[in-house]
Design an enzyme around this catalytic site. Structure first.
Site, PDB file in Angstrom:
ATOM      1  N   SER A  78       0.791  -1.226   0.000  1.00  0.00           N
ATOM      2  CA  SER A  78       0.000   0.000   0.000  1.00  0.00           C
ATOM      3  C   SER A  78       0.823   1.275   0.000  1.00  0.00           C
ATOM      4  CB  SER A  78      -0.944  -0.007   1.190  1.00  0.00           C
ATOM      5  OG  SER A  78      -0.202  -0.044   2.388  1.00  0.00           O
ATOM      6  N   HIS A 118      -5.968  -4.204  -1.600  1.00  0.00           N
ATOM      7  CA  HIS A 118      -5.796  -3.062  -2.513  1.00  0.00           C
ATOM      8  C   HIS A 118      -5.906  -3.491  -3.976  1.00  0.00           C
ATOM      9  CE1 HIS A 118      -4.875   0.365   0.076  1.00  0.00           C
ATOM     10  NE2 HIS A 118      -4.191  -0.459   0.841  1.00  0.00           N
ATOM     11  N   LYS A 126     -12.750  -1.233   0.871  1.00  0.00           N
ATOM     12  CA  LYS A 126     -12.003  -0.362  -0.057  1.00  0.00           C
ATOM     13  C   LYS A 126     -12.802  -0.244  -1.369  1.00  0.00           C
ATOM     14  CE  LYS A 126      -7.524  -0.612   2.150  1.00  0.00           C
ATOM     15  NZ  LYS A 126      -6.976  -1.711   2.949  1.00  0.00           N
TER      16      LYS A 126
HETATM   17  C1  LIG Z   1      -6.871  -2.145   4.337  1.00  0.00           C
HETATM   18  C2  LIG Z   1      -6.179  -3.417   4.501  1.00  0.00           C
HETATM   19  C3  LIG Z   1      -6.571  -4.342   5.465  1.00  0.00           C
HETATM   20  C4  LIG Z   1      -7.646  -4.041   6.481  1.00  0.00           C
HETATM   21  O1  LIG Z   1      -8.913  -4.139   5.918  1.00  0.00           O
HETATM   22  P1  LIG Z   1     -10.180  -3.800   6.847  1.00  0.00           P
HETATM   23  O2  LIG Z   1     -11.297  -4.525   6.199  1.00  0.00           O
HETATM   24  O3  LIG Z   1     -10.323  -2.320   6.841  1.00  0.00           O
HETATM   25  O4  LIG Z   1      -9.876  -4.340   8.202  1.00  0.00           O
HETATM   26  C5  LIG Z   1      -5.933  -5.562   5.530  1.00  0.00           C
HETATM   27  N1  LIG Z   1      -4.923  -5.849   4.683  1.00  0.00           N
HETATM   28  C6  LIG Z   1      -4.498  -4.971   3.747  1.00  0.00           C
HETATM   29  C7  LIG Z   1      -3.386  -5.353   2.831  1.00  0.00           C
HETATM   30  C8  LIG Z   1      -5.110  -3.728   3.634  1.00  0.00           C
HETATM   31  O5  LIG Z   1      -4.668  -2.861   2.727  1.00  0.00           O
END
Ligand SMILES: *Cc1c(COP(=O)(O)O)cnc(C)c1O
Length: 398
Positions: free
Chosen positions: A183, A211, A242
């Site tokens: 990320s 992502h 997301k």
């Molecule tokens: C955003 C993210 C998470 C967390 O996701 P949530 O559903 O908000 O808990 C986990 N792993 C990665 C790689 C992320 O980018």
């Protein structure tokens, strides 16, 4: 009693402030979207949300979520295995598995929970986990909850991964785990090489595709599609928070027996509440839309290319790649934050990232492009970066 810890916390909080690491939260006064308002009433173009496909305030998804509340209620006040499973929960598990090209899936309140759930039941002290050094915090925490031996390989360094596969040769079961997309950099994991190594050394492969799900790959199925390894990845965890509407929720998708076993053993599944009907209804609608048409991920791809090309032409140092995470490298911590502040004054909402989120001397502004941005908004952002960049002396001339 509180006095002692209060004193300690006050000191720690001022140390965080003194180090310039205190995180202030900007209050947004509108729904999430390409255009948001901040507290002084100012309208700004948002380039720092994970709202990749612009579905966070999508009318169809809002409608589906409302319908789900009317039909299935607000909440279930139960975990899944007692009385927290409704038809839409099982429909969503099938829909997610289908979309990702996996056999089955199991829902969680978040991907953070999915990563907390996945390792401990599957791997014991005689097993080993091989993890990329830049994996997401939730993977690191999930691994900590499990007794397997840990091998951390250098980010993207497959000679190091191979050395660790050889070193862990005596383990009963081995699992390689990686983010699909990292990320802070927007790098897409080389799953082809990872799957080849896994096959050569008899390891399983797990990818956290938070992502990527919904937009990476020609049909938006994720990094396994993009890298041409669908069917070779054993476990995928991902988020609904997301690209898939952005509310909350997550899942583990994988082989049938893996999912069936996790349903019996995964602690965040057994001891935490079921996913709310509105989230289930909204996520089902998001998957339906993305399965029917690639229009949104295609628009995101075009917007990303326009932004990356325009920024490079304007003389800004954008880390090369194809992902809508576009790191604009400033290197200097103060410069990154100063530039983000000045861009906000110009109506471009971006955030500077510095140590400890990224290595010292690698500070940056992380721009996230969305399908919701108009070409005008993309061009305006490039122009604002060029103006502020010139003022701060960061434009590179070829
Ligand atoms: C955003 C993210 C998470 C967390 O996701 P949530 O559903 O908000 O808990 C986990 N792993 C990665 C790689 C992320 O980018």
């Amino acid at each position: 009693m509180y006095g002692a810890i209060q004193k300690e916390l006050t000191a720690k909080l001022s140390a965080i402030r003194d180090d310039g690491l205190y995180k202030n939260e900007r209050v947004i006064t509108t729904p999430q979207g390409a255009l948001v308002s901040v507290r002084n009433g100012k309208s700004v173009v948002n380039f720092c949300a994970n709202n990749y496909l612009g579905l966070a305030n999508d009318a169809d998804i809002r409608e589906a979520a409302k319908r789900a509340i009317d039909e299935w209620g607000y909440g279930l006040s139960s975990v899944r295995f007692i009385c927290g499973t409704q038809e839409p929960h099982t429909m969503l598990e099938k829909a997610v598995a289908n979309f990702l090209g996996m056999e089955d899936s199991i829902l969680f309140s978040s991907c953070f929970d999915a990563n907390a759930a996945v390792f401990e039941p599957l791997l014991d002290a005689e097993c080993a986990i091989l993890a990329d050094s830049l994996n997401h915090a939730s993977i690191i925490d999930g691994v900590r909850l499990c007794k397997a031996e840990r091998f951390i390989y250098e980010h993207n360094n497959f000679a190091d991964l191979e050395a660790k596969l050889i070193e862990s040769g005596k383990s009963r079961l081995r699992l390689i785990v990686t983010d699909g997309v990292f990320s802070m950099d927007g790098d897409i994991a080389d799953l082809g090489t990872i799957c080849d190594l896994a096959e050569r050394y008899d390891a399983l492969v797990m990818v956290d595709d938070s992502h990527a799900t919904g937009f990476v790959g020609a049909k938006g199925r994720g990094t396994h599609e993009y890298r041409g390894v669908m069917g070779r990845v054993d476990i995928i965890t991902t988020t609904f928070g997301k690209a898939l509407g952005g509310a909350s929720g997550g899942c583990i998708a994988g082989r049938a027996e893996v999912v069936e076993y996790l349903r019996q053993k995964a602690r965040p599944y057994l001891f935490s509440n079921t996913v709310a009907p509105a989230i289930v209804g909204g996520t089902l609608k998001a998957l339906e839309k993305l399965s029917a048409s690639t229009e949104l991920r295609d628009r995101l791809e075009a917007n990303t290319k326009r932004f990356r090309d325009g920024m490079t032409k304007a003389g800004l140092d954008v880390r090369p790649g194809v992902h809508p995470i576009c790191p604009v490298m400033l290197y200097d911590e103060h410069l990154a934050h100063e530039m983000a502040d000045q861009l906000l004054d110009e109506g471009i909402y971006v955030i500077g990232f510095s140590f400890p989120v990224v290595p010292r001397g690698k500070a940056r502004i992380r721009v996230q492009v969305s399908a919701a941005h108009s070409t005008q908004q993309i061009d305006d952002a490039i122009a604002a970066f060029a103006r502020v960049g010139a003022k701060l002396g960061v434009i590179q001339r070829a």
